[in-house]
Design a protein around this motif. Structure first.
Motif, mmCIF file in Angstrom:
data_model
loop_
_atom_site.group_PDB
_atom_site.id
_atom_site.type_symbol
_atom_site.label_atom_id
_atom_site.label_comp_id
_atom_site.label_asym_id
_atom_site.label_seq_id
_atom_site.Cartn_x
_atom_site.Cartn_y
_atom_site.Cartn_z
ATOM 1 N N VAL A 137 6.234 -6.898 13.508
ATOM 2 C CA VAL A 137 6.559 -8.317 13.367
ATOM 3 C C VAL A 137 7.353 -8.725 14.601
ATOM 4 C CG1 VAL A 137 7.667 -10.075 11.931
ATOM 5 C CG2 VAL A 137 6.624 -8.074 10.847
ATOM 6 N N PRO A 138 6.689 -9.194 15.650
ATOM 7 C CA PRO A 138 7.388 -9.531 16.896
ATOM 8 C C PRO A 138 8.523 -10.527 16.716
ATOM 9 C CG PRO A 138 5.015 -9.524 17.248
ATOM 10 C CD PRO A 138 5.233 -9.403 15.776
ATOM 11 N N GLY A 139 8.410 -11.382 15.699
ATOM 12 C CA GLY A 139 9.449 -12.375 15.447
ATOM 13 C C GLY A 139 10.771 -11.780 15.006
ATOM 14 N N LEU A 140 10.796 -10.494 14.652
ATOM 15 C CA LEU A 140 12.056 -9.838 14.281
ATOM 16 C C LEU A 140 12.927 -9.537 15.495
ATOM 17 C CD1 LEU A 140 10.965 -7.280 11.519
ATOM 18 C CD2 LEU A 140 12.403 -9.303 11.229
ATOM 19 N N ASN A 141 12.380 -9.684 16.689
ATOM 20 C CA ASN A 141 13.148 -9.383 17.888
ATOM 21 C C ASN A 141 14.447 -10.180 17.933
ATOM 22 O OD1 ASN A 141 13.441 -8.016 20.399
ATOM 23 N ND2 ASN A 141 12.811 -9.864 21.487
ATOM 24 N N THR A 142 15.550 -9.496 18.140
ATOM 25 C CA THR A 142 16.933 -10.011 18.209
ATOM 26 C C THR A 142 17.499 -10.447 16.861
ATOM 27 O OG1 THR A 142 16.550 -12.401 18.601
ATOM 28 C CG2 THR A 142 16.432 -10.916 20.519
ATOM 29 N N LEU A 143 16.748 -10.315 15.774
ATOM 30 C CA LEU A 143 17.243 -10.768 14.466
ATOM 31 C C LEU A 143 18.002 -9.682 13.707
ATOM 32 C CD1 LEU A 143 14.324 -13.009 13.145
ATOM 33 C CD2 LEU A 143 16.295 -13.615 14.576
ATOM 34 N N GLY A 144 17.998 -8.442 14.215
ATOM 35 C CA GLY A 144 18.817 -7.386 13.605
ATOM 36 C C GLY A 144 18.349 -6.963 12.233
ATOM 37 N N LEU A 145 17.052 -6.682 12.085
ATOM 38 C CA LEU A 145 16.538 -6.309 10.768
ATOM 39 C C LEU A 145 15.334 -5.383 10.900
ATOM 40 C CD1 LEU A 145 16.694 -6.811 7.663
ATOM 41 C CD2 LEU A 145 15.009 -8.622 8.005
ATOM 42 N N THR A 146 15.307 -4.344 10.061
ATOM 43 C CA THR A 146 14.153 -3.474 9.893
ATOM 44 C C THR A 146 14.001 -3.194 8.402
ATOM 45 O OG1 THR A 146 14.498 -2.399 12.040
ATOM 46 C CG2 THR A 146 13.142 -1.219 10.447
ATOM 47 N N VAL A 147 12.764 -3.199 7.903
ATOM 48 C CA VAL A 147 12.483 -2.945 6.492
ATOM 49 C C VAL A 147 11.508 -1.774 6.390
ATOM 50 C CG1 VAL A 147 11.568 -3.896 4.336
ATOM 51 C CG2 VAL A 147 12.863 -5.364 5.901
ATOM 52 N N VAL A 148 11.727 -0.885 5.426
ATOM 53 C CA VAL A 148 10.883 0.292 5.272
ATOM 54 C C VAL A 148 10.519 0.475 3.803
ATOM 55 C CG1 VAL A 148 10.659 2.783 5.660
ATOM 56 C CG2 VAL A 148 12.072 1.396 7.208
ATOM 57 N N ARG A 149 9.235 0.691 3.541
ATOM 58 C CA ARG A 149 8.803 1.143 2.214
ATOM 59 C C ARG A 149 8.840 2.653 2.217
ATOM 60 N NH1 ARG A 149 3.954 -0.161 -1.885
ATOM 61 N NH2 ARG A 149 3.835 1.901 -2.858
ATOM 62 N N VAL A 150 9.508 3.252 1.203
ATOM 63 C CA VAL A 150 9.623 4.703 1.106
ATOM 64 C C VAL A 150 8.994 5.166 -0.201
ATOM 65 C CG1 VAL A 150 11.163 6.692 1.246
ATOM 66 C CG2 VAL A 150 11.831 4.538 2.338
ATOM 67 N N ASP A 151 7.935 5.979 -0.094
ATOM 68 C CA ASP A 151 7.279 6.553 -1.267
ATOM 69 C C ASP A 151 7.689 8.010 -1.411
ATOM 70 O OD1 ASP A 151 5.050 4.598 -2.401
ATOM 71 O OD2 ASP A 151 5.076 4.363 -0.221
ATOM 72 N N PHE A 152 8.010 8.412 -2.639
ATOM 73 C CA PHE A 152 8.427 9.774 -2.935
ATOM 74 C C PHE A 152 7.446 10.428 -3.906
ATOM 75 C CE2 PHE A 152 12.238 7.425 -1.919
ATOM 76 C CZ PHE A 152 13.087 8.319 -1.277
ATOM 77 N N VAL A 176 0.837 -1.199 0.000
ATOM 78 C CA VAL A 176 0.000 0.000 0.000
ATOM 79 C C VAL A 176 0.873 1.251 0.000
ATOM 80 C CG1 VAL A 176 -1.791 1.259 1.237
ATOM 81 C CG2 VAL A 176 -1.790 -1.248 1.255
ATOM 82 N N PRO A 177 0.670 2.178 -0.951
ATOM 83 C CA PRO A 177 1.472 3.412 -0.985
ATOM 84 C C PRO A 177 1.299 4.223 0.300
ATOM 85 C CG PRO A 177 0.304 3.111 -3.049
ATOM 86 C CD PRO A 177 -0.255 2.090 -2.099
ATOM 87 N N SER A 178 2.389 4.818 0.760
ATOM 88 C CA SER A 178 2.354 5.667 1.946
ATOM 89 C C SER A 178 1.930 7.080 1.568
ATOM 90 C CB SER A 178 3.736 5.711 2.604
ATOM 91 O OG SER A 178 4.208 4.413 2.887
ATOM 92 N N ASN A 179 1.411 7.809 2.536
ATOM 93 C CA ASN A 179 0.966 9.185 2.318
ATOM 94 C C ASN A 179 2.171 10.115 2.157
ATOM 95 O OD1 ASN A 179 -0.427 11.594 2.206
ATOM 96 N ND2 ASN A 179 -0.879 11.655 4.391
ATOM 97 N N THR A 180 2.265 10.790 1.029
ATOM 98 C CA THR A 180 3.367 11.723 0.780
ATOM 99 C C THR A 180 2.907 13.178 0.843
ATOM 100 O OG1 THR A 180 3.003 11.607 -1.625
ATOM 101 C CG2 THR A 180 4.579 10.051 -0.675
ATOM 102 N N ASN A 181 1.689 13.396 1.359
ATOM 103 C CA ASN A 181 1.147 14.752 1.438
ATOM 104 C C ASN A 181 1.680 15.454 2.696
ATOM 105 O OD1 ASN A 181 -0.370 17.054 0.931
ATOM 106 N ND2 ASN A 181 -2.221 16.237 1.895
ATOM 107 N N ASN A 182 2.958 15.813 2.642
ATOM 108 C CA ASN A 182 3.611 16.511 3.744
ATOM 109 C C ASN A 182 4.693 17.424 3.175
ATOM 110 O OD1 ASN A 182 6.118 14.811 3.519
ATOM 111 N ND2 ASN A 182 4.678 13.213 4.183
ATOM 112 N N GLY A 192 7.295 15.561 1.100
ATOM 113 C CA GLY A 192 6.856 14.767 -0.046
ATOM 114 C C GLY A 192 7.309 13.325 0.033
ATOM 115 N N VAL A 193 7.410 12.785 1.251
ATOM 116 C CA VAL A 193 7.889 11.415 1.456
ATOM 117 C C VAL A 193 6.976 10.715 2.456
ATOM 118 C CG1 VAL A 193 9.739 10.021 2.441
ATOM 119 C CG2 VAL A 193 10.303 11.903 0.918
ATOM 120 N N GLY A 194 6.673 9.446 2.187
ATOM 121 C CA GLY A 194 5.893 8.631 3.108
ATOM 122 C C GLY A 194 6.646 7.365 3.463
ATOM 123 N N LEU A 195 6.570 6.955 4.740
ATOM 124 C CA LEU A 195 7.290 5.778 5.220
ATOM 125 C C LEU A 195 6.317 4.730 5.746
ATOM 126 C CD1 LEU A 195 10.116 7.550 7.281
ATOM 127 C CD2 LEU A 195 10.163 6.883 4.869
#
Length: 228
Positions: free
Chosen positions: A90-105, A70-76, A79-82
């Motif tokens: 995702v609780p299972g990411l705990n201690t796994l050393g990972l974060t993922v981000v969708r960035v809309d421009f 789903v596209p993020s809101n860039t009305n700011n 002009g970027v949405g995260l």
């Protein structure tokens, strides 16, 4: 003169210390298959991460999230949405050393200069054209900080070293989309302008006028702005 045994031992110790320091620069490796986070904000015990759920109670849903399509809101103003997928989603990411981000421009949208103190960042461009770059830390030889920059198109990948100032900007005529990965479950972010001119309480104007060679009127104006 041939190196003495003591010299070899000293070099070995220094090398070991250097490797040990590097190994502690990122999230620790897990000591079990997984450590699904317990959603308990009032937990009395502090750990470097979140408290683990009993493995007997873990389900597939603990490793799953939806909505990254789903596209993020860039009305700011930027002009970027995260859309962040972290241990909080995702609780299972705990201690796994990972974060993922969708960035809309949006067209001309920009992620302003900032740093992540605890993580390397890798950007994959899926749509559009982005101008990105990072600046090296203060060089020891007296030269200027070096800018490494590149114009990226769909399918391109760019890496940003940890702790260095970096940015991304949509230079195309259409919207752009990227997926960012961090090798930390809590990479941290410090936006340069917000950290310097938007802190609470504000940094002394005397410090800023001297540091940036600006007059007090300009500093007062910058501190009055709303920084993101």
């Amino acid at each position: 003169m041939a190196p003495t045994c003591a010299t070899h031992v000293f070099k070995l110790i220094v090398s070991f210390m250097a490797l040990s320091s590097f190994s502690h620069a990122y999230d620790h490796d897990p000591l079990q298959d997984f450590c699904v986070a317990v959603p308990d904000a009032s937990a009395a015990v502090f750990v470097n991460g979140k408290i683990c759920k009993s493995p007997k109670l873990v389900t597939p849903d603990d490793f799953h999230a939806t909505g990254l399509n789903v596209p993020s809101n860039t009305n700011n103003s930027l002009g970027v949405g995260l859309n962040v997928v972290s241990v909080n989603r995702v609780p299972g990411l705990n201690t796994l050393g990972l974060t993922v981000v969708r960035v809309d421009f949006a067209p001309n949208g920009v992620v302003p200069p900032h740093v992540h103190p605890r993580a390397t960042e890798v950007l994959v461009v899926l749509e559009g054209t982005l101008y990105v770059g990072f600046v090296t830390s203060n060089p020891s030889d007296g030269t200027k900080n070096r800018l490494f920059s590149k114009t990226l198109n769909a399918g391109d990948v760019y890496a940003f070293p940890p702790g260095l100032v970096h940015f991304q900007r949509n230079v195309g005529n259409t919207t752009a989309l990227g997926i960012v990965s961090f090798n930390s479950q809590n990479p941290g972010i410090a936006t340069s302008a917000n950290s310097i001119f938007g802190s609470d309480p504000p940094i002394s104007s005397e410090v800023l006028t001297k540091s940036f060679q600006l007059d007090k009127k300009t500093v007062d104006y910058l501190q009055s702005r709303h920084w993101i």
